[in-house]
Design a protein around this motif. Structure first.
Motif, mmCIF file in Angstrom:
data_model
loop_
_atom_site.group_PDB
_atom_site.id
_atom_site.type_symbol
_atom_site.label_atom_id
_atom_site.label_comp_id
_atom_site.label_asym_id
_atom_site.label_seq_id
_atom_site.Cartn_x
_atom_site.Cartn_y
_atom_site.Cartn_z
ATOM 1 N N ARG A 118 -12.849 -0.787 -48.433
ATOM 2 C CA ARG A 118 -12.397 -1.406 -49.681
ATOM 3 C C ARG A 118 -12.464 -0.390 -50.818
ATOM 4 O O ARG A 118 -11.599 -0.350 -51.676
ATOM 5 C CB ARG A 118 -13.290 -2.616 -50.000
ATOM 6 N N GLY A 119 -13.526 0.429 -50.835
ATOM 7 C CA GLY A 119 -13.667 1.437 -51.892
ATOM 8 C C GLY A 119 -13.830 0.827 -53.270
ATOM 9 O O GLY A 119 -13.122 1.185 -54.225
ATOM 10 N N CYS A 120 -14.806 -0.081 -53.410
ATOM 11 C CA CYS A 120 -14.998 -0.759 -54.697
ATOM 12 C C CYS A 120 -15.350 0.233 -55.801
ATOM 13 O O CYS A 120 -16.103 1.188 -55.585
ATOM 14 C CB CYS A 120 -16.127 -1.777 -54.584
ATOM 15 N N ILE A 165 -18.976 -6.578 -56.489
ATOM 16 C CA ILE A 165 -19.212 -5.720 -55.322
ATOM 17 C C ILE A 165 -20.178 -6.452 -54.394
ATOM 18 O O ILE A 165 -20.809 -7.422 -54.805
ATOM 19 C CB ILE A 165 -19.824 -4.332 -55.682
ATOM 20 N N CYS A 166 -20.294 -5.981 -53.164
ATOM 21 C CA CYS A 166 -21.263 -6.620 -52.258
ATOM 22 C C CYS A 166 -22.627 -5.933 -52.406
ATOM 23 O O CYS A 166 -22.739 -4.872 -53.010
ATOM 24 C CB CYS A 166 -20.762 -6.586 -50.815
ATOM 25 N N CYS A 207 -17.463 0.889 -47.406
ATOM 26 C CA CYS A 207 -16.434 0.395 -46.485
ATOM 27 C C CYS A 207 -15.068 0.770 -47.031
ATOM 28 O O CYS A 207 -14.948 1.334 -48.116
ATOM 29 C CB CYS A 207 -16.569 -1.111 -46.217
ATOM 30 N N LEU A 227 -14.383 -9.142 -49.905
ATOM 31 C CA LEU A 227 -14.205 -7.699 -50.124
ATOM 32 C C LEU A 227 -14.500 -6.864 -48.874
ATOM 33 O O LEU A 227 -13.843 -5.843 -48.629
ATOM 34 C CB LEU A 227 -15.152 -7.208 -51.241
ATOM 35 N N ILE A 228 -15.488 -7.284 -48.102
ATOM 36 C CA ILE A 228 -16.059 -6.390 -47.077
ATOM 37 C C ILE A 228 -15.072 -6.115 -45.938
ATOM 38 O O ILE A 228 -14.490 -7.036 -45.359
ATOM 39 C CB ILE A 228 -17.364 -7.005 -46.518
HETATM 40 S S1 SF4 Z 1 -17.188 -4.293 -50.201
HETATM 41 FE FE1 SF4 Z 1 -19.285 -3.586 -50.468
HETATM 42 S S2 SF4 Z 1 -19.537 -1.898 -49.010
HETATM 43 FE FE2 SF4 Z 1 -17.338 -2.267 -49.244
HETATM 44 S S3 SF4 Z 1 -16.727 -0.803 -50.812
HETATM 45 FE FE3 SF4 Z 1 -17.165 -2.794 -51.839
HETATM 46 S S4 SF4 Z 1 -19.312 -2.635 -52.470
HETATM 47 FE FE4 SF4 Z 1 -18.963 -1.010 -50.969
#
Ligand code: SF4
Ligand code: SF4
Ligand code: FES
Length: 480
Positions: free
Chosen positions: A231-233, A274-275, A229, A364-365
């Motif tokens: 966010r680019g974790c 992270i998700c 997504c 985050l998402i």
């Molecule tokens: S929130 Fe989840 S899907 Fe979005 S960049 Fe972070 S880990 Fe990936």
């Protein structure tokens, strides 16, 4: 600013800090299990004991919950501290199986490290260990080994304080204490549940997808960015070290697969979390690949296909390009430099939210399921893809575009990495490399640019888009 002395070193701490925080900031290590920098402080494991000088001598206290004070004198490794720490380890391992040999956490487990560092002796207990469930399904994604749990409550606090699902709790007391998922299923549907695997200081919480898959010392992390997504974790992609290439009877053991994904702490983007979708990146990158060029659906050699695409682009009068929001900043800039003057370009989303997926939340998402929409829009604007009816060539880059929108008669040049039906509909199809096969940067929704690194070689017959664009424009000859 309180000044204190830790192990003979004078430290200036922040007002309100604990001894643990002040020591950590000063680079002085104090062991801990239950403390976590992003969670509340329960002070229940007692391994962080330190000595504090007092008129009556040295008394011991836990560092994670003791505020610093002016003039305080702290010892992290005195004889008294060592004796208390050893006793604490004896207590913590009273019922712990110390089954490091079969544990997935071995190699990155703090209990294993502290056991050898601070205790190193067999249990002095005369009683048999209390046994508990070795394999309890906490959710479809997570297995719990109750015997290894040291009741630090990090996992429970995570669901209360970070993911807010309140999905985990403690049942029973003393040596019968068990972590359990609450009955309403909120842990199973918590999109951040897998973070408890990382923060569990022992091998009690285990990822089902990684269970018994590899010893961690055979793996190597590559810093990357989750493309799930906007966010680019920041993530680490763990894969087998190249020197550990195995001759295996099992087809699935390769050196070009991602074995697990973990967060890479980036305070500007995702912190240490992270998700779950990010954990499943191996599935995204492991999809069937397009591994060769095609001309009207028939296999072609790469150079021949590039030549054909170049002449179609050169001959077109009204060419349009649909560029990928999964392209890196470098690839997008290469496209702009090579073909931006020739073609009207529009940015498309390569991926849309999938059924059942959390579309957006306050943690985050993000609703935009593409990692580089911001980078692409900075170069090509934010107008929705619009193909004029008189366009005579459409270059499509990446996935997720409806080919039905291309005017009848327009030539199609298609760049994609995956095996998809549309590939065969293009006049020229060119297979391109994926994120794990190249270096690059993405810019996230908030304008933060993050780097990702190559960890695998690209298949033969696949080109890097960055080199390909110059070849398509006729300003370079390669493409491979
Ligand atoms: S929130 Fe989840 S899907 Fe979005 S960049 Fe972070 S880990 Fe990936
Ligand atoms: S399962 Fe792990 S994180 Fe949770 S309480 Fe037990 S040891 Fe702590
Ligand atoms: S880390 Fe201080 S009591 Fe657990």
């Amino acid at each position: 600013m309180p000044r204190l002395t830790i192990d003979g070193r004078e430290i200036e701490a922040q007002a309100g800090q604990t001894v643990m925080q002040a020591a950590t900031e000063a680079g002085i290590f104090i062991p801990y299990f239950c403390w976590h920098p992003k969670l509340s402080v329960p002070g229940n494991c007692r391994i962080c004991v330190v000595g504090v000088e007092d008129k009556g001598g040295e008394w011991v206290e836990i560092a994670c919950n003791m505020p610093v004070a002016e003039g305080m004198v702290v010892f992290t490794n005195s004889e008294k501290v060592k004796a208390r720490r050893k006793a604490t380890m004896q207590f913590i391992t009273l019922n712990h199986p110390v089954d490091c040999g079969i544990c997935d956490k071995a190699g990155e487990c703090t209990l294993q490290d502290y056991h050898y560092e601070y205790n190193g002796e067999r249990s002095i207990s005369l009683d048999a260990k209390v046994h508990a469930t070795k394999h309890y399904d906490l959710s479809e994604r997570i297995v719990l080994d109750n015997e290894r749990c040291i009741q630090c409550t990090r996992c429970v606090r995570f669901t209360r304080e970070i993911s807010k699902s309140n999905g985990l709790g403690m049942q029973n007391r003393a040596d019968h204490t068990l972590v359990r998922a609450v009955e309403d299923g909120s842990f199973a549907s918590d999109p951040y549940s897998d973070n408890v695997i990382d923060i569990c200081p022992v091998g009690a919480l285990l990822s089902r997808s990684f269970l018994h898959k590899a010893r961690v010392w055979y793996l190597k992390p590559t810093a990357s960015v989750c493309p799930g997504c906007a966010r680019g974790c920041a993530v680490n992609l763990w894969h087998r070290r190249p020197e550990w290439k195995l001759r295996s009877a099992e087809q699935r053991v390769h050196n070009d697969e991602i074995d697990r994904v973990t967060p890479l702490d980036n305070p500007a983007v995702n912190g240490p979390w992270i998700c779950n979708k990010g954990r499943d990146l191996a599935r995204v990158f492991g999809r069937a690949r397009a591994e060769g060029a095609m001309l009207k659906g028939r296999a072609a050699d790469l150079q021949g296909a590039i030549k054909q695409a170049r002449s179609l682009i050169a001959a077109a009068k009204r060419p349009v390009a649909i560029v990928s929001s999964w392209g890196s900043n470098e690839e997008l800039a290469a496209f702009k430099a090579a073909l931006g003057g020739r073609m009207t370009a529009f940015v498309k989303p390569d991926h849309q939210p999938e059924p059942g997926e959390v579309v957006e939340d306050a943690i985050l998402i993000r609703a935009d399921k593409n990692p580089n929409t911001a980078g692409a829009r900075a170069l090509f604007g934010d107008a929705a893809p619009d193909i004029p009816k008189d366009a005579d060539l459409v270059l499509v880059w990446g996935e997720g575009f409806d080919f039905g929108r291309i005017p009848a008669g327009a030539k199609i040049v298609y760049l994609n990495a995956w095996l998809q039906p549309e590939n065969g509909h293009a006049d020229v199809f060119l297979a391109v490399s994926i994120q794990t096969e190249r270096d690059g940067h993405y810019t996230n929704f908030a304008g933060v640019t993050s780097a990702f690194s190559k960890c695998f070689a690209k298949p033969a017959g696949v080109a890097d888009a960055e080199a390909l664009f110059a070849a398509l424009a006729g300003t370079a000859g390669g493409g491979e």
